[in-house]
Design a protein around this motif. Structure first.
Motif, PDB file in Angstrom:
ATOM      1  N   TYR A  42     -32.854  55.439 -13.002  1.00  0.00           N
ATOM      2  CA  TYR A  42     -32.950  56.598 -12.143  1.00  0.00           C
ATOM      3  C   TYR A  42     -34.252  57.299 -12.518  1.00  0.00           C
ATOM      4  CZ  TYR A  42     -32.234  60.997  -9.918  1.00  0.00           C
ATOM      5  OH  TYR A  42     -32.432  62.082  -9.117  1.00  0.00           O
ATOM      6  N   PRO A  43     -35.100  57.643 -11.552  1.00  0.00           N
ATOM      7  CA  PRO A  43     -36.402  58.249 -11.887  1.00  0.00           C
ATOM      8  C   PRO A  43     -36.260  59.718 -12.290  1.00  0.00           C
ATOM      9  CG  PRO A  43     -36.212  57.962  -9.516  1.00  0.00           C
ATOM     10  CD  PRO A  43     -34.971  57.372 -10.114  1.00  0.00           C
ATOM     11  N   SER A  44     -35.821  59.928 -13.504  1.00  0.00           N
ATOM     12  CA  SER A  44     -35.476  61.264 -13.959  1.00  0.00           C
ATOM     13  C   SER A  44     -36.679  62.083 -14.402  1.00  0.00           C
ATOM     14  CB  SER A  44     -34.495  61.151 -15.120  1.00  0.00           C
ATOM     15  OG  SER A  44     -35.045  60.280 -16.088  1.00  0.00           O
ATOM     16  N   GLY A  45     -37.825  61.462 -14.578  1.00  0.00           N
ATOM     17  CA  GLY A  45     -39.006  62.211 -15.004  1.00  0.00           C
ATOM     18  C   GLY A  45     -39.922  61.348 -15.838  1.00  0.00           C
ATOM     19  N   LYS A  46     -39.434  60.994 -17.021  1.00  0.00           N
ATOM     20  CA  LYS A  46     -40.184  60.064 -17.847  1.00  0.00           C
ATOM     21  C   LYS A  46     -39.230  59.119 -18.525  1.00  0.00           C
ATOM     22  CE  LYS A  46     -40.432  63.688 -21.345  1.00  0.00           C
ATOM     23  NZ  LYS A  46     -41.282  64.538 -22.167  1.00  0.00           N
ATOM     24  N   ILE A  47     -39.750  58.006 -18.978  1.00  0.00           N
ATOM     25  CA  ILE A  47     -38.852  57.040 -19.587  1.00  0.00           C
ATOM     26  C   ILE A  47     -38.335  57.586 -20.923  1.00  0.00           C
ATOM     27  CG2 ILE A  47     -39.869  55.017 -18.465  1.00  0.00           C
ATOM     28  CD1 ILE A  47     -41.277  54.384 -21.120  1.00  0.00           C
ATOM     29  N   HIS A  48     -37.103  57.212 -21.250  1.00  0.00           N
ATOM     30  CA  HIS A  48     -36.542  57.605 -22.535  1.00  0.00           C
ATOM     31  C   HIS A  48     -36.275  56.362 -23.372  1.00  0.00           C
ATOM     32  CE1 HIS A  48     -32.682  56.349 -20.944  1.00  0.00           C
ATOM     33  NE2 HIS A  48     -32.760  57.238 -19.963  1.00  0.00           N
ATOM     34  N   MET A  49     -35.842  56.577 -24.608  1.00  0.00           N
ATOM     35  CA  MET A  49     -35.700  55.436 -25.523  1.00  0.00           C
ATOM     36  C   MET A  49     -34.665  54.432 -25.010  1.00  0.00           C
ATOM     37  SD  MET A  49     -38.004  55.676 -27.791  1.00  0.00           S
ATOM     38  CE  MET A  49     -37.512  54.057 -28.303  1.00  0.00           C
ATOM     39  N   LYS A 619     -30.519  67.594 -27.318  1.00  0.00           N
ATOM     40  CA  LYS A 619     -31.933  67.693 -27.723  1.00  0.00           C
ATOM     41  C   LYS A 619     -32.339  66.731 -28.838  1.00  0.00           C
ATOM     42  CE  LYS A 619     -32.686  72.383 -26.091  1.00  0.00           C
ATOM     43  NZ  LYS A 619     -33.280  73.686 -26.352  1.00  0.00           N
ATOM     44  N   ASN A 620     -31.541  65.712 -29.067  1.00  0.00           N
ATOM     45  CA  ASN A 620     -31.893  64.761 -30.139  1.00  0.00           C
ATOM     46  C   ASN A 620     -32.683  63.600 -29.558  1.00  0.00           C
ATOM     47  OD1 ASN A 620     -29.675  63.911 -28.660  1.00  0.00           O
ATOM     48  ND2 ASN A 620     -28.750  62.802 -30.360  1.00  0.00           N
ATOM     49  N   ILE A 621     -33.781  63.951 -28.883  1.00  0.00           N
ATOM     50  CA  ILE A 621     -34.521  62.896 -28.206  1.00  0.00           C
ATOM     51  C   ILE A 621     -35.896  62.669 -28.837  1.00  0.00           C
ATOM     52  CG2 ILE A 621     -33.395  62.942 -25.957  1.00  0.00           C
ATOM     53  CD1 ILE A 621     -35.408  64.914 -24.993  1.00  0.00           C
ATOM     54  N   VAL A 622     -36.315  61.427 -28.744  1.00  0.00           N
ATOM     55  CA  VAL A 622     -37.641  61.046 -29.200  1.00  0.00           C
ATOM     56  C   VAL A 622     -38.383  60.552 -27.962  1.00  0.00           C
ATOM     57  CG1 VAL A 622     -38.943  59.402 -30.595  1.00  0.00           C
ATOM     58  CG2 VAL A 622     -36.846  60.413 -31.491  1.00  0.00           C
TER      59      VAL A 622
END
Length: 859
Positions: A42-49, A619-622
Motif C-alpha cells: 500500500y503506498p503509505s508514504g515511504k517504504i518501511h522495514m 514509534k519503534n520504527i527504523v
RNA sequence: GCGAGAGUGGCGGAACUGGCAGACGCACUGGACUUAGGAUCCAGCCCGCAUUGUCGGAUAGGGGUUCGACUCCCCUCUCUCGCACCA
C-alpha cells in the motif's frame, strides 16, 4: 586499493541492469517459467522495514532462479485504493489521488534504490481506471451469475461524523474522532460476493496445496469451518412461522427445553411486535448489539437473554418450549437461532440456570445415572440416550444419523453441512475506491451498468466531506444517470469496493498489465499462472489469501483462467520487531528522540518496552532510507536476510547492521587485496593434487555450494546460507594469513573459492558482487552466470569424528575412516580407554551405532 | 474468548530425519598493530564448582515415551498473528 563505496557501486550496477533490460521478461515457451511475487505494498508514504524484508527475501529467490536458468516474472505494483489516503487528505488538506500518486513516485524510487530485480514495465496501480475497469467488468459478470448480490447488514455508525466507521475506527465502542460518541449499529444495504458457493472447494483444495505452510492451511480450514449437522424446524405456537435452527447435536433434540434467537434475527421483532414484551426485548437487542460479537460470545461473558413471550413446539417431544433472545447466539452462523439443550451444552446450561429454565437429561454415561437436580455443569461427553422416546438406549454418536433421518421423515428437519465462512461484504461507503457498477431505476429496479459504459470512473475533482464522508452520494454529476432499459432517470450506486477485491486478482493482471481488450491476455495468463512462489506477511494468512483463492476459482469458471489455485508455493514472513521507548510525559518516542536513555524533550529517563512489530503508533520504527544512505542497499539486504529465517519475526538490531557492513568489507578487501593473483589465476580444475590445507578449502568450497543451494532451494533459510558463506570466507582468510608463499595451484584453489563465494552471494547482495566479479576478471553481470554445482567427490572426507556415549552421555571421541564397517566401529569404541573406565565391570547390554555420528554403549 | 504459531547464552540465531546443544554473527573482555581508533588482526566468551574435569547442570516450567529428546506426547505459563469495514 579502492575503498568499498556502496553508493557509487550500487548506482553503477542499477543503471547497468536497467540499460541491459535484465529483468524485462516475455513469454518464452522454450524456457521454464518462474513467477515470483511478493505482496504488493500500500503506498503509505515511504517504504518501511517490513517492505524491505519482504522484497529482499523475494529478490534473493528471483535472482537465484534467474541464475538457475528460469524465465522469471518478478513484477511490482501498488495496492493504491484505501482509507489511509482519505485520512491523509483530511489531515493535510490534499486530495487522496495526489497523495497516493506522490507516494507511489517516492516509493518506486526507494525500491529502485534497493536494487530489486523487478520488471518495472509491468508496474500497475489499482486506483487507475485501466485497472479497476476490469474489476467492474468481472463484478458485472458475477452479478449476472448471482455471485454478487445485495442484502441488509449492520455497519458501525457515528452520529456526529454521519459516516460508517471501519472496525479499526471504533475505539472502546466509540468513534475514533469523537471518543465520547457511542457507535451505533445501522442497518444498510450492502453488496456481497458469494464466497460460500465455493466453501467446499476452498476447503477441499486445502489438501492440494503442499507448497503452503501447514499452519496457514489449518487457519484457512478453521476459518471456512465445515460442520456436519442438521436443520431442525420448530413451529411457533399461534403463528404460521417455523423457526429453523442449525445444530451439530441433533442427538440431543429431546433435551431441547427452550430456543434462542440471535439479537439480529428478523423474527425477534415480528414475534414480539405489539406485545407487552416488545419494549423490553427491543431494549435488550439494542444493548446487546453494541458489544462486539466475539466479546459477547466469549466464554467469560455472562450469558444474558430476554424472554419473547412466545413459545414453539419441540418437534421431537411435541412439548411447548419458550423462545428467548440471547447474547451468545450469532446471527451470521447457521440460521441465527439455536435449540438450547442445557443438560448437554455449557452455554445453554448457564443460561437455563440464570433464568430458571427446565432441564432434561437425554444422554447419560454408560456407568452411572445423571439427574437434572445434581448437575453442576453440562454433560458434554459421549453416552447413551435416555428420555428420547424410541431412541432410548442408542449410543449418541449413532443417534446423530438416526434422529436426523427420523426428523426428515416427519418433515421436521434434514441433514446439512454448515460453514462458518460468511459471504464477503464488499460495499464501502468511501470515496477512494473502485465504484460498484450498479444502477437503481425506480421502474426497472437494480441493474448492472451496461458493459460498454465501463469503466464507471471515480471522479477525481471531488473533495471529501466533513468527517471524511464520501462526496459521491452528494455529487449529482456522478450519481445521476439514465436507465439503460427504460431511458428514465436512474441513480448510480455510490458505494465503492473493498480494497481486498483489487488485491484478489492483481497477480493475474501482472501477466498482461497493458492489455486493453479485456482483463487478461489469455495466452499470457496461461503461460505465467499460477504464481510459483508467493511471499508476504503472516498477517494475511486468512483473508487476503482466501479471497484470492476464491476469486481465482470464479475467474476460472468464467473461462479466463485454467488454474484452480493462484499460488503454488507460499512463504509467510514474520514481522520486523523492535523494542519501544516510552517517556512518562511524552508517551512513545521515536528512536531518534532518545539520547542516552533519556527523553530529549524533558530529559526524564525512558522506559524500554518489549520488542513488538514496528509501527507508527508505537514509534519503534527504523527508516530504511537512512540505512541505505549510510551503508548502501546491499548491507540492508544482507542484514534482513541474515538476522533470522524469513518465517520468524525479525528482531531489529543496529549493531547487526554494522556486522553485515563489516562482512561486506571483508569480502571487498579479500578481492581487492589479492586482485592481481585472483584475476590471473586459473580456477582449480579438480585434478591437480592439493596440500591438506588447500584440499580443505576445495572441500569447503563445494560443501558451501551444496549448503547454500539446499538452504535456498528447500527452505529459504538465507541466514544459514549466509553463515556458510561466512565460514568459507573465514577459511580462505585463515589460509592466506598463515601462508608465506602461495603457489600457482594454491591460487587456483583460492580463485575457485573466491569466485564461488562471489556467485553464491550475488542473490543476496547483487551490487557489490557484480563489482567484484568484474574485478576478478570476468565479463560483466552475474545475473547471466549459471549457479554453481558441487562435485560429489569433492565433498568426500577420508575420516570422521565419531562420538562415543555410555548410557547416552558423551564420554569419548574417535577419528575413524568413513569406510569402517559397523562391527569395526563398535569394537573400536568398546576398546576405547575412557569408555572402558565408564563401563567398568558392568554388563554391556546393547551397543547402538549411528553411521558417521555416534556410538552409544548401554550398560 | 476462539483459531493458529512461537519460546534455546547478555542479544539475533544454529542444531534440516530423535543422535556432540550453542554453528555464524552481534555485544563484551584481554592482547597485537597504531599518533589515534567506532579500522584491522589474534585470543577468550552458557551457568556452577571447598575435586577446573573428556566434571555436573542447562533448550519457558512440570511430567511422559526412548539406549538417546531443543526435536515426539500430555499439562501449565508467557509472547506474537488473525477474528470478517485497516492494509
Amino acid at each position: 586499493m579502492k575503498k568499498y563505496d556502496p553508493q557509487a557501486v550500487e548506482v553503477r550496477w542499477q543503471s547497468f541492469w536497467e540499460e541491459e533490460g535484465y529483468f524485462e521478461v516475455t513469454e518464452d515457451k522454450t524456457r521454464k517459467k518462474y513467477y515470483l511475487l511478493e505482496m504488493f505494498p500500500y503506498p503509505s508514504g515511504k517504504i518501511h522495514m517490513g517492505h524491505v524484508r519482504n522484497y529482499a527475501i523475494g529478490d534473493v529467490v528471483a535472482r537465484y532462479k534467474w541464475m538457475r536458468g528460469f524465465n522469471v516474472l518478478h513484477p511490482m505494483g501498488w495496492d493504491a485504493f484505501g482509507m489511509p489516503a482519505e485520512n491523509a487528505a483530511i489531515e493535510n488538506n490534499t486530495h487522496p489521488a495526489k497523495w497516493t500518486y506522490e507516494n507511489i513516485d517516492y516509493m518506486r524510487a526507494q525500491l529502485q534504490r534497493m536494487g530489486f530485480s523487478y520488471d518495472w514495465d509491468r508496474e500497475l496501480a489499482t486506483c487507475r481506471p485501466e485497472y479497476y475497469r476490469w474489476e467492474q467488468l468481472v463484478f458485472l459478470k458475477m452479478f449476472n451469475e448471482g455471485l454478487a448480490y445485495r442484502k441488509k447488514t449492520y455497519v458501525n455508525w457515528c452520529g456526529l461524523c454521519q459516516t460508517v466507521l471501519a472496525n479499526e475506527q471504533v475505539v472502546d465502542g466509540c468513534c475514533w474522532r469523537h471518543l465520547d460518541q457511542e457507535v451505533v449499529l445501522k442497518e444498510m444495504d450492502s453488496w456481497f460476493l458469494k464466497i460460500t458457493d465455493y466453501a467446499k472447494e476452498l476447503l477441499e483444495y486445502c489438501d492440494k496445496l503442499p507448497g503452503w505452510p501447514e499452519k496457514v492451511l489449518t487457519m484457512q480450514r478453521n476459518w471456512i469451518g465445515e460442520s456436519h449437522g442438521a436443520i431442525i424446524r420448530f413451529p411457533v405456537i399461534d403463528s404460521d412461522h417455523v423457526i429453523e435452527v442449525f445444530t451439530t447435536r441433533q442427538d440431543t433434540v429431546f433435551g431441547a427445553t427452550f430456543l434462542c434467537f440471535a439479537p439480529e434475527h428478523p423474527l425477534v421483532h415480528e414475534l414480539t411486535e405489539g406485545s407487552d414484551r416488545a419494549k423490553e426485548v427491543a431494549e435488550f437487542v439494542e444493548r446487546t448489539l453494541k458489544v462486539e460479537a466475539f466479546l459477547r460470545t466469549a466464554d467469560f461473558t455472562v450469558k444474558e437473554g430476554v424472554f419473547t413471550g412466545r413459545y414453539c413446539l419441540n418437534p421431537a417431544t411435541e412439548e411447548e418450549i419458550p423462545i428467548y433472545v440471547a447474547n451468545f447466539v450469532l446471527y451470521e452462523y447457521g440460521t441465527g437461532a439455536i435449540m438450547a439443550v442445557p443438560t448437554h451444552d455449557q452455554r445453554d446450561f448457564e443460561f437455563a440456570k440464570k433464568y430458571g429454565l427446565s432441564l432434561r437429561v437425554v444422554i447419560k454415561p454408560e456407568d452411572r445415572d445423571l439427574t437434572e437436580e445434581e448437575m453442576a455443569e453440562a454433560y458434554v461427553d459421549e453416552g447413551v440416550l435416555v428420555n428420547s422416546g424410541q431412541f432410548n438406549g442408542t449410543r449418541n454418536m449413532e443417534a446423530l444419523d438416526k434422529i436426523a433421518d427420523y426428523l426428515e421423515s416427519k418433515g421436521m428437519g434434514h441433514k446439512t453441512v454448515n460453514f462458518r465462512l460468511k459471504d464477503w461484504g464488499i460495499s464501502r461507503q468511501r470515496y477512494w475506491g473502485a465504484p460498484i457498477p450498479i444502477l437503481y431505476c425506480a421502474k426497472c429496479g437494480v441493474g448492472p451498468v451496461p458493459e460498454d459504459q465501463l469503466p464507471v470512473l471515480l471522479p477525481l475533482d471531488l473533495d471529501l466531506k466533513e468527517g471524511g464522508r464520501s462526496p459521491l452520494p452528494h455529487e449529482a454529476s456522478f450519481y445521476e444517470t439514465k436507465c439503460p432499459h427504460c431511458g428514465g432517470p436512474a441513480t448510480r450506486e455510490t458505494d465503492t469496493m473493498d480494497t481486498f477485491v483489487e488485491s484478489s486478482w492483481y497477480f493475474d493482471r501482472f501477466t498482461s498489465p497493458r492489455y486493453e481488450n479485456g482483463p487478461f491476455d489469455t495466452e499470457k495468463i496461461a503461460y505465467w499462472m499460477p504464481v510459483d512462489q508467493y511471499i508476504g506477511g503472516i498477517e494475511h494468512a486468512i483473508m487476503h489469501l482466501l479471497y484470492s483463492r476464491f476469486y481465482t476459482k470464479v475467474l476460472r469458471d468464467m473461462g479466463y483462467l485454467e488454474v484452480d489455485e493462484p499460488f503454488t508455493n507460499l512463504l509467510t514472513q514474520g514481522m520486523v520487531c523492535k523494542e519501544t521507548f516510552r517517556c512518562r510525559q511524552h508517551g512513545y518516542l521515536f528512536p531518534e528522540e532518545v539520547k542516552e536513555g533519556r527523553c530529549m524533550q524533558c530529559g526524564k529517563g525512558i522506559e524500554t518496552g518489549s520488542s513488538v512489530k514496528m509501527s507508527k503508533s508505537t514509534k519503534n520504527i527504523v527508516d530504511p532510507q537512512k540505512l541505505i544512505d549510510r551503508y548502501g542497499a546491499d548491507t540492508v539486504r544482507m542484514f534482513c536476510l541474515f538476522a533470522s529465517p524469513p518465517e520468524r519475526d525479525l528482531e531489529w538490531s543496529d549493531e547487526g547492521v554494522e556486522g553485515a557492513w563489516r562482512f561486506l568489507n571483508r569480502v571487498w578487501r579479500l578481492v581487492t587485496e589479492n586482485r592481481e593473483h585472483l584475476s590471473n589465476a586459473k580456477p582449480y580444475d579438480g585434478i591437480l593434487p592439493l596440500s591438506p590445507d588447500l584440499k580443505d578449502i576445495h572441500r569447503k568450497t563445494h560443501q558451501t555450494i551444496k549448503k547454500v543451494t539446499d538452504d535456498i532451494e528447500d527452505r529459504f533459510h538465507f541466514n544459514t546460507a549466509i553463515s556458510a558463506i561466512m565460514e568459507l570466507l573465514n577459511k580462505i582468510n585463515q589460509f592466506l594469513n598463515n601462508s608465506a608463499e602461495i603457489s600457482e595451484v594454491a591460487w587456483s584453489a583460492i580463485k575457485e573459492a573466491v569466485d564461488t563465494m562471489v556467485i553464491l552471494l550475488h542473490p543476496v547482495v547483487p551490487h557489490i558482487t557484480d563489482e567484484l566479479w568484474e574485478m576478478l576478471g570476468h565479463p560483466q553481470g552475474l545475473t547471466t552466470v549459471s549457479w554453481p554445482t558441487y562435485r560429489e567427490e569433492a565433498l568426500e572426507e577420508e575420516s570422521r569424528l565419531v562420538v562415543i556415549q555410555v548410557n547416552g552421555k558423551v564420554r569419548s571421541r574417535m577419528e575413524i575412516p568413513v569406510s569402517l564397517a559397523e562391527k569395526e566401529i563398535q569394537d573400536q569404541a568398546l576398546r576405547d580407554k575412557r569408555v572402558q573406565s565408564f563401563i567398568g565391570d558392568k554388563e554391556v547390554k546393547r551397543v547402538i551405532v549411528v553411521q558417521k555420528k555416534l556410538v552409544n554403549v548401554v550398560v
